[in-house]
Design a protein around this motif. Sequence first.
Motif, PDB file in Angstrom:
ATOM      1  N   ARG A   1      20.022  59.385  29.742  1.00  0.00           N
ATOM      2  CA  ARG A   1      19.751  59.310  28.314  1.00  0.00           C
ATOM      3  C   ARG A   1      19.265  57.911  27.938  1.00  0.00           C
ATOM      4  O   ARG A   1      19.602  56.921  28.602  1.00  0.00           O
ATOM      5  CB  ARG A   1      21.025  59.634  27.525  1.00  0.00           C
ATOM      6  CG  ARG A   1      21.522  61.057  27.740  1.00  0.00           C
ATOM      7  CD  ARG A   1      20.575  62.060  27.089  1.00  0.00           C
ATOM      8  NE  ARG A   1      21.049  63.430  27.236  1.00  0.00           N
ATOM      9  CZ  ARG A   1      20.524  64.317  28.051  1.00  0.00           C
ATOM     10  NH1 ARG A   1      19.508  63.979  28.823  1.00  0.00           N
ATOM     11  NH2 ARG A   1      21.005  65.545  28.115  1.00  0.00           N
TER      12      ARG A   1
ATOM     13  N   ASP B   1      21.416  52.397  24.343  1.00  0.00           N
ATOM     14  CA  ASP B   1      21.447  51.512  23.182  1.00  0.00           C
ATOM     15  C   ASP B   1      21.432  50.047  23.608  1.00  0.00           C
ATOM     16  O   ASP B   1      21.332  49.153  22.771  1.00  0.00           O
ATOM     17  CB  ASP B   1      22.686  51.796  22.334  1.00  0.00           C
ATOM     18  CG  ASP B   1      22.476  51.405  20.880  1.00  0.00           C
ATOM     19  OD1 ASP B   1      21.347  51.555  20.379  1.00  0.00           O
ATOM     20  OD2 ASP B   1      23.434  50.921  20.263  1.00  0.00           O
TER      21      ASP B   1
ATOM     22  N   ARG C   1      21.373  53.866  16.250  1.00  0.00           N
ATOM     23  CA  ARG C   1      20.842  55.105  15.685  1.00  0.00           C
ATOM     24  C   ARG C   1      19.667  55.682  16.459  1.00  0.00           C
ATOM     25  O   ARG C   1      19.559  56.896  16.606  1.00  0.00           O
ATOM     26  CB  ARG C   1      20.422  54.876  14.223  1.00  0.00           C
ATOM     27  CG  ARG C   1      21.561  54.583  13.278  1.00  0.00           C
ATOM     28  CD  ARG C   1      22.602  55.690  13.321  1.00  0.00           C
ATOM     29  NE  ARG C   1      23.735  55.425  12.426  1.00  0.00           N
ATOM     30  CZ  ARG C   1      24.897  56.037  12.518  1.00  0.00           C
ATOM     31  NH1 ARG C   1      25.099  56.943  13.464  1.00  0.00           N
ATOM     32  NH2 ARG C   1      25.890  55.747  11.689  1.00  0.00           N
TER      33      ARG C   1
ATOM     34  N   ALA D   1      16.236  59.401  21.603  1.00  0.00           N
ATOM     35  CA  ALA D   1      17.556  59.856  21.182  1.00  0.00           C
ATOM     36  C   ALA D   1      17.814  59.345  19.769  1.00  0.00           C
ATOM     37  O   ALA D   1      17.784  58.136  19.519  1.00  0.00           O
ATOM     38  CB  ALA D   1      18.628  59.351  22.136  1.00  0.00           C
TER      39      ALA D   1
ATOM     40  N   THR E   1      20.511  59.492  16.602  1.00  0.00           N
ATOM     41  CA  THR E   1      21.872  59.815  16.172  1.00  0.00           C
ATOM     42  C   THR E   1      22.042  59.370  14.723  1.00  0.00           C
ATOM     43  O   THR E   1      22.579  58.288  14.448  1.00  0.00           O
ATOM     44  CB  THR E   1      22.911  59.121  17.071  1.00  0.00           C
ATOM     45  OG1 THR E   1      22.615  57.715  17.125  1.00  0.00           O
ATOM     46  CG2 THR E   1      22.897  59.689  18.471  1.00  0.00           C
TER      47      THR E   1
ATOM     48  N   SER F   1      24.052  60.365  12.589  1.00  0.00           N
ATOM     49  CA  SER F   1      25.469  60.240  12.266  1.00  0.00           C
ATOM     50  C   SER F   1      26.250  60.415  13.558  1.00  0.00           C
ATOM     51  O   SER F   1      25.701  60.808  14.591  1.00  0.00           O
ATOM     52  CB  SER F   1      25.888  61.293  11.240  1.00  0.00           C
ATOM     53  OG  SER F   1      25.854  62.590  11.807  1.00  0.00           O
ATOM     54  N   ASP F   2      27.544  60.131  13.494  1.00  0.00           N
ATOM     55  CA  ASP F   2      28.370  60.287  14.688  1.00  0.00           C
ATOM     56  C   ASP F   2      28.475  61.738  15.125  1.00  0.00           C
ATOM     57  O   ASP F   2      28.782  62.019  16.286  1.00  0.00           O
ATOM     58  CB  ASP F   2      29.768  59.719  14.427  1.00  0.00           C
ATOM     59  CG  ASP F   2      29.766  58.215  14.220  1.00  0.00           C
ATOM     60  OD1 ASP F   2      28.776  57.577  14.646  1.00  0.00           O
ATOM     61  OD2 ASP F   2      30.729  57.686  13.629  1.00  0.00           O
TER      62      ASP F   2
ATOM     63  N   LEU G   1      25.914  64.088  14.830  1.00  0.00           N
ATOM     64  CA  LEU G   1      24.628  64.707  15.147  1.00  0.00           C
ATOM     65  C   LEU G   1      23.855  63.875  16.168  1.00  0.00           C
ATOM     66  O   LEU G   1      23.684  62.662  15.986  1.00  0.00           O
ATOM     67  CB  LEU G   1      23.795  64.864  13.876  1.00  0.00           C
ATOM     68  CG  LEU G   1      22.403  65.493  14.016  1.00  0.00           C
ATOM     69  CD1 LEU G   1      22.499  66.916  14.549  1.00  0.00           C
ATOM     70  CD2 LEU G   1      21.671  65.463  12.677  1.00  0.00           C
ATOM     71  N   THR G   2      23.384  64.543  17.229  1.00  0.00           N
ATOM     72  CA  THR G   2      22.534  63.915  18.238  1.00  0.00           C
ATOM     73  C   THR G   2      21.282  64.763  18.416  1.00  0.00           C
ATOM     74  O   THR G   2      21.379  65.992  18.588  1.00  0.00           O
ATOM     75  CB  THR G   2      23.254  63.781  19.589  1.00  0.00           C
ATOM     76  OG1 THR G   2      24.411  62.965  19.427  1.00  0.00           O
ATOM     77  CG2 THR G   2      22.341  63.143  20.632  1.00  0.00           C
TER      78      THR G   2
ATOM     79  N   TYR H   1      25.437  69.254  17.408  1.00  0.00           N
ATOM     80  CA  TYR H   1      26.170  68.900  16.191  1.00  0.00           C
ATOM     81  C   TYR H   1      27.651  69.205  16.389  1.00  0.00           C
ATOM     82  O   TYR H   1      28.027  70.324  16.778  1.00  0.00           O
ATOM     83  CB  TYR H   1      25.647  69.685  14.986  1.00  0.00           C
ATOM     84  CG  TYR H   1      26.327  69.292  13.695  1.00  0.00           C
ATOM     85  CD1 TYR H   1      25.983  68.108  13.044  1.00  0.00           C
ATOM     86  CD2 TYR H   1      27.318  70.089  13.146  1.00  0.00           C
ATOM     87  CE1 TYR H   1      26.610  67.733  11.870  1.00  0.00           C
ATOM     88  CE2 TYR H   1      27.951  69.732  11.969  1.00  0.00           C
ATOM     89  CZ  TYR H   1      27.597  68.546  11.336  1.00  0.00           C
ATOM     90  OH  TYR H   1      28.234  68.171  10.184  1.00  0.00           O
TER      91      TYR H   1
END
Length: 736
Positions: A162, A165, A195, A233, A235, A237-238, A240-241, A298
């Motif tokens: 993935r 960050d 994010r 990628a 994100t 919110s915490d 939703l990816t 989600y």
Amino acid sequence: MRWFLAAGGACAAMAFGPAPAWAQETEQADAPTVGEIVVTARKEKENLQNVPISITAFDSAAIEDRALRDVQDIAYSVPNLNISRLTTLSTQVSIRGISSADSAPGFETGVAVILDDVYIGRAAGFSTSLLDIERIEVLRGPQGTLQGRNVLGGSINLTTTRPSDDFFAKGRVSFGNYDELVASGVVSGPIVPGRLAAKLAVERQSRDGYARNVDLDKPLDTKDSWAGRAQIAFTPSDALTILVTGDYTHYNNHDFHNDYSAPDPVNVLPELLDRRVGGDVWNYGWREVYGAALNVYYDFGNGMRLASVSSVRGYSVVDVQEADPVTNFGVAGAGTFIATARNDQSQDQISQELRLHSAQGGAFTWLAGLYYYHEVLRNYQNFLAGFNLGTVIAGSSSIDDSRTGTDSYAAFGSFTYRFDDRFSLTGGLRYTINDRNVRVQELLGIDGTDPLLGTYVNPITLADPAPKAYLATVDLGTTRNSISDKVVSGDLTFAQQWTPDVSTYLKYARGFKGGGFNASFNSGFSGGLVKPEYIDAYEAGLRSELFNRRVRFNVTGFYMKQRDQQVLQFDEVNFRYVTRNEPGVRTFGGELELTVAVAQPLTWSFTAGLVDAKVTAGPNKGLKSPYTSPVSFTTALSFDQPVSEGVRVFAFGEASWRDRYALSATPGPLGHQEAYWWLTARAGFKAADDSWAIGLYGRNLLNETVVSSMSHVPGLFNVGFIQEPRTYGVEARFAF
């Protein structure tokens, strides 16, 4: 066993000498263990040892050890798995005797490759590069409940890394014999910290030919490819990816091993097996494989999770064979044979999967989902064969132009109920509606007319290669056909946890593969129906980790019965591929996998596979299933030891043995590959923090001749495809 482990550690100490004080302290603090492997075979992250499925898994370290580049490379490390490159169009995969050579357009694979939750519909699309792969899972046995359509023999699941960050970059370059060059690189990092992150991976491979046409003085088995994969990628919110992925791979190659020089009706010519062929047969082609996916995950506040996987994928292939009469059959003129062929194939698929997962950790967990798959396969074949009669060719110029459509709908669900800490029951069902249709148009191409012999193709106007258009055509007929299957399949598993480290399971699974058609170079035979295939599989397994997790010992036994097994065979008399049904096939066997952390720097593994797959009814009763070794085993050693505070020495060696196996679903003089050894090795130095490494590698070190397929057209030619010879080189990698 303790004596064995102690003896192994003593041997390692004697071989490499006592470790320095700082290294001894590290070893005492970190006792050797086999390590935990996390898999997602049941669409949840689980320890491999807790999953009641026969699985071989490779994490990023194991992929690095083996220097795996594409899907075919894993075949020698997995029990009861065979992967062979057949043509530009197809890769053959066999698991537990169930094969999936689908170069013929009406034939579908019975083994799946799944890339980041996306089912790849045909074997020609399997050859996706292993660029930037985090994990490989090989699941054996029917997996249709959760893994997708037509998964009878098993699936090969690929998971990419993935986007990170934290910024990182890594690369690898290797140079080898046959002027082989492999270079790859990955860059990943944040766009909006926390994010939005992105990743880009690219790869380039090229090499000279492994074989040569001595009459033309031209190479065969060349490779010229490049691949790329990009992923974003998001994100927001915490909970939703969102992952957006695209990949593309392009190949140019000359891969056929045809021999027109003096074909022997009984034996394969020694020259062909020595990768030296005769005749003016210039074979070339290209393939591009591409895809894009949108994965959305989600997490609800109550622990439930929703997953949506949307994808488009496809491939395009051009495959050409050209034969010149002068070189192949002597003198030009009356009686000289000429042949040329072209195959253009393209596939486009879209799929959508929705899954709802229950909260994990309770006594009762479940998963429910919906699936849709749509595919269009276009296949154009142009084959010219005949004898030059001076002004015309007396023979045939056939054109097969087909379009196959598939729509598959499914609803599926799976649950696990844990009666207590030791005993659990897992069950699953899948209801599938599989609709397929085909349109095949067959034509006879006309470029000239002879009043005595009738209408044939004039060699003077013959294009190079076989033309797509003629001055006129005779319509041999258009066949339209369709088939619809509605089937319930599923599985049921009882698992018992005897101790925290030892468990057993019993499993039953019913699998299904939809019906199809004959649609390949069949000259009036196209469009015929092929019945759906069913399998009932029974499996028992033991999973254990012993001696403080220094030993992992897993063993599985299975028994399977197939009804109407779909078999693709080459009809050597009529020179065509035909798909038919074997009334019954019985298969039994097992897999053993043993891994031992001998000492801190040394790990040893051993795997073995046993398969007895036999036709039990019909005209081929008693024949063995193709591409299936009755016995196979692999042993490997991995060594990684500090030599200073900043440098480590590493070495990896693997030896695989494969028993004799058939190359065809029908008997024939050229129909077997003899038993062989396949040896690979890597060794070198690397930084303690893995920031760089340099070393040597070698594959097929004994230079074994391994035939992927072989066919013979009586009195005309032999055609063979052969795996790579001995290759070796130097490689370097970096990461920061």
